[in-house]
Design a protein around this motif. Structure first.
Motif, PDB file in Angstrom:
ATOM      1  N   GLY A 195       1.045  -1.113  -0.025  1.00 49.69           N
ATOM      2  CA  GLY A 195      -0.434  -0.061   0.114  1.00 49.69           C
ATOM      3  C   GLY A 195       0.759   1.575  -0.090  1.00 49.69           C
ATOM      4  O   GLY A 195       0.322   2.468  -0.137  1.00 49.69           O
ATOM      5  N   ALA A 196       1.964   1.637   0.276  1.00 47.08           N
ATOM      6  CA  ALA A 196       3.038   2.315  -0.421  1.00 47.08           C
ATOM      7  C   ALA A 196       3.657   2.785  -2.073  1.00 47.08           C
ATOM      8  O   ALA A 196       3.953   2.408  -1.926  1.00 47.08           O
ATOM      9  CB  ALA A 196       4.300   1.869   0.959  1.00 47.08           C
ATOM     10  N   ARG A 197       1.884   3.906  -2.291  1.00 48.31           N
ATOM     11  CA  ARG A 197       2.096   4.326  -3.153  1.00 48.31           C
ATOM     12  C   ARG A 197       2.164   5.537  -3.077  1.00 48.31           C
ATOM     13  O   ARG A 197       3.023   5.762  -4.294  1.00 48.31           O
ATOM     14  CB  ARG A 197       0.623   4.134  -3.591  1.00 48.31           C
ATOM     15  CG  ARG A 197      -0.430   2.745  -3.544  1.00 48.31           C
ATOM     16  CD  ARG A 197      -1.362   3.388  -4.444  1.00 48.31           C
ATOM     17  NE  ARG A 197      -2.747   3.398  -3.106  1.00 48.31           N
ATOM     18  CZ  ARG A 197      -2.878   5.087  -3.425  1.00 48.31           C
ATOM     19  NH1 ARG A 197      -3.171   5.558  -4.445  1.00 48.31           N
ATOM     20  NH2 ARG A 197      -3.719   5.873  -2.959  1.00 48.31           N
ATOM     21  N   VAL A 198       2.938   6.380  -2.167  1.00 47.42           N
ATOM     22  CA  VAL A 198       3.638   7.863  -2.572  1.00 47.42           C
ATOM     23  C   VAL A 198       4.601   7.254  -1.641  1.00 47.42           C
ATOM     24  O   VAL A 198       5.313   6.684  -0.915  1.00 47.42           O
ATOM     25  CB  VAL A 198       2.740   8.258  -1.859  1.00 47.42           C
ATOM     26  CG1 VAL A 198       3.400   9.806  -1.580  1.00 47.42           C
ATOM     27  CG2 VAL A 198       1.673   8.169  -1.468  1.00 47.42           C
ATOM     28  N   ILE A 199       5.952   7.583  -2.864  1.00 42.12           N
ATOM     29  CA  ILE A 199       7.394   8.425  -2.262  1.00 42.12           C
ATOM     30  C   ILE A 199       8.156   9.176  -1.890  1.00 42.12           C
ATOM     31  O   ILE A 199       7.301   9.804  -3.138  1.00 42.12           O
ATOM     32  CB  ILE A 199       8.642   6.927  -3.135  1.00 42.12           C
ATOM     33  CG1 ILE A 199       8.103   7.164  -3.841  1.00 42.12           C
ATOM     34  CG2 ILE A 199       7.774   5.591  -2.141  1.00 42.12           C
ATOM     35  CD1 ILE A 199       9.808   5.974  -4.840  1.00 42.12           C
ATOM     36  N   ARG A 221      12.857   0.699  -3.245  1.00 44.26           N
ATOM     37  CA  ARG A 221      12.790  -0.120  -2.366  1.00 44.26           C
ATOM     38  C   ARG A 221      11.403  -0.746  -1.585  1.00 44.26           C
ATOM     39  O   ARG A 221      10.388  -2.227  -1.542  1.00 44.26           O
ATOM     40  CB  ARG A 221      13.722  -1.169  -1.939  1.00 44.26           C
ATOM     41  CG  ARG A 221      14.951  -1.987  -2.222  1.00 44.26           C
ATOM     42  CD  ARG A 221      14.449  -3.070  -2.734  1.00 44.26           C
ATOM     43  NE  ARG A 221      14.798  -4.230  -2.000  1.00 44.26           N
ATOM     44  CZ  ARG A 221      13.843  -4.723  -1.905  1.00 44.26           C
ATOM     45  NH1 ARG A 221      13.204  -5.144  -2.424  1.00 44.26           N
ATOM     46  NH2 ARG A 221      14.315  -6.089  -0.693  1.00 44.26           N
ATOM     47  N   SER A 222      10.334   0.445  -0.877  1.00 44.39           N
ATOM     48  CA  SER A 222       9.576   0.118  -0.295  1.00 44.39           C
ATOM     49  C   SER A 222       8.432   1.015  -1.571  1.00 44.39           C
ATOM     50  O   SER A 222       7.071   0.418  -0.621  1.00 44.39           O
ATOM     51  CB  SER A 222       9.348   1.413   0.743  1.00 44.39           C
ATOM     52  OG  SER A 222      10.581   1.576   1.710  1.00 44.39           O
ATOM     53  N   TRP A 223       8.456   1.012  -2.536  1.00 46.74           N
ATOM     54  CA  TRP A 223       7.693   1.660  -3.458  1.00 46.74           C
ATOM     55  C   TRP A 223       6.420   0.583  -3.495  1.00 46.74           C
ATOM     56  O   TRP A 223       7.538  -0.679  -4.128  1.00 46.74           O
ATOM     57  CB  TRP A 223       8.096   2.284  -4.136  1.00 46.74           C
ATOM     58  CG  TRP A 223       7.291   3.376  -5.691  1.00 46.74           C
ATOM     59  CD1 TRP A 223       5.904   3.578  -4.941  1.00 46.74           C
ATOM     60  CD2 TRP A 223       7.579   3.854  -6.227  1.00 46.74           C
ATOM     61  NE1 TRP A 223       5.278   4.634  -6.123  1.00 46.74           N
ATOM     62  CE2 TRP A 223       6.247   4.601  -7.061  1.00 46.74           C
ATOM     63  CE3 TRP A 223       7.666   3.824  -7.348  1.00 46.74           C
ATOM     64  CZ2 TRP A 223       6.289   4.932  -8.041  1.00 46.74           C
ATOM     65  CZ3 TRP A 223       8.177   3.363  -8.748  1.00 46.74           C
ATOM     66  CH2 TRP A 223       6.792   4.464  -8.784  1.00 46.74           C
ATOM     67  N   ASP A 224       4.947   0.237  -3.925  1.00 45.35           N
ATOM     68  CA  ASP A 224       4.114  -0.479  -3.846  1.00 45.35           C
ATOM     69  C   ASP A 224       3.651  -0.251  -5.708  1.00 45.35           C
ATOM     70  O   ASP A 224       2.808   0.551  -5.505  1.00 45.35           O
ATOM     71  CB  ASP A 224       2.858  -0.748  -2.606  1.00 45.35           C
ATOM     72  CG  ASP A 224       2.178  -1.637  -3.646  1.00 45.35           C
ATOM     73  OD1 ASP A 224       2.338  -2.505  -4.500  1.00 45.35           O
ATOM     74  OD2 ASP A 224       1.280  -2.226  -2.203  1.00 45.35           O
ATOM     75  N   VAL A 225       4.037  -0.664  -6.469  1.00 42.72           N
ATOM     76  CA  VAL A 225       3.690  -0.040  -7.864  1.00 42.72           C
ATOM     77  C   VAL A 225       2.501  -1.252  -8.359  1.00 42.72           C
ATOM     78  O   VAL A 225       1.393  -1.440  -9.115  1.00 42.72           O
ATOM     79  CB  VAL A 225       4.650   0.547  -8.713  1.00 42.72           C
ATOM     80  CG1 VAL A 225       5.243   2.069  -8.180  1.00 42.72           C
ATOM     81  CG2 VAL A 225       5.244  -0.982  -9.093  1.00 42.72           C
TER      82      VAL A 225
END
Length: 325
Positions: free
Chosen positions: A54-58, A77-81
């Motif tokens: 769910g980490a759509r924003v970085i 690496r944290s980004w969920d696309v």
């Protein structure tokens, strides 16, 4: 069909497809879970899975890759696309005066790895609100804050989608020297897009630009009020300059993690910190507030280009963060 050229390739980062791909893979491979966030509040957590669901924003830096490439890897690496259909890329304008936000007329953005397709339908939809302006291709290509993210975006999409033709489309937005009210206005405009789970966001920003050449020499002694150092200042030791810079950056990191747009702006005003992507960050924080969600940025990496010990030195800080929306 107009294509924005990779104008900084060969200088700010490698123009060789194989070398660039290898560098990105190398930096990304060094970020392994568990990852412990670094903010005052977020440091109480530990991330066992990457990307963070769910980490759509970085937030990630945009300096030359030899300086900020490794730090940016922590955000990517944290980004969920995994559910993304389009990527909003917001970056500051370093060379072109702009008081609002501008959109690209280009059809594609080139990288040494391949091309990213611009979402013309969404950019027109935004332009039709009457709030945005167009940027010329020359202005677009002069600006590095957007371009420095394109290879990383391409790399991450290539890991999640089978072919370039299936990649989510790009929505580049150049953010100018916006006022608090303007940031709120654009936050309201972008809030519905931020709420949509098929949209991912990248915010381009470095943190403190410290030194005489940046006209920012804020220093906070351990037992006195903050001062501005000059070329004639003796090298302070309590604390060393680089520790004072870190303190200022972490005040801004902690303000960003509160989720309060006002707290972010107040901390920037209080410290004068030269966060070049303050306005793109402010726009997205304002959008988060519109959604009235519990979404908060969590910072996972902090680095500096050098450790300053005297006023003649200079450094740029790099911070990476994500937010689950």
């Amino acid at each position: 069909m107009s294509t924005r050229e990779a104008s900084h390739a060969g200088s700010w980062y490698s123009s060789s497809k194989s070398q660039l791909s290898s560098q990105l893979d190398g930096w990304l491979s060094k970020v392994d879970p568990p990852v412990k966030p670094i903010g005052q509040v977020s440091s109480q957590e530990s991330l066992s899975t990457l990307p963070v669901p769910g980490a759509r924003v970085i937030i990630a830096p945009h300096a030359g890759y030899s300086y900020s490439g490794p730090a940016a890897a922590w955000a990517y690496r944290s980004w969920d696309v995994s559910k993304a259909k389009r990527i909003f890329l917001l970056g500051p304008s370093h060379h072109f005066y702009l008081s609002k936000c501008a959109l690209s007329k280009c059809d594609k953005y080139a990288t040494p790895l391949g091309n990213l397709t611009v979402d013309k339908e969404t950019t027109k939809e935004l332009y039709d609100t009457g709030k945005f302006q167009w940027m010329s291709q020359s202005v677009d290509e002069d600006e590095h804050s957007l371009e420095m993210h394109l290879p990383y975006i391409y790399k991450m999409l290539s890991r999640s989608f089978p072919a370039e033709s299936s990649f989510p489309k790009l929505v580049p937005i150049m953010v100018g020297n916006t006022s608090a009210a303007t940031e709120k206005q654009f936050g309201e405009l972008l809030a519905p897009y931020l709420q949509d789970p098929s949209n991912a966001f990248v915010i381009s920003s470095d943190f403190a630009h410290w030194g005489l050449r940046f006209r920012y020499t804020y220093y906070h002694p351990s037992s006195a009020a903050p001062v501005e150092l000059s070329a004639r200042s003796k090298p302070p030791r309590d604390p060393p300059i680089h520790e004072s810079i870190k303190e200022v950056d972490f005040r801004c990191i902690d303000a960003c993690e509160t989720g309060s747009h006002k707290a972010w702006l107040d901390t920037l005003a209080d410290t004068g910190n030269t966060v070049c992507g303050r306005h793109p960050i402010g726009v997205v924080m304002a959008a988060m507030e519109v959604l009235d969600s519990q979404a908060r940025f969590k910072f996972v990496r902090y680095e500096r280009s050098s450790e300053c010990t005297k006023a003649e030195d200079s450094s740029v800080s790099y911070a990476s963060a994500f937010a689950v929306i």
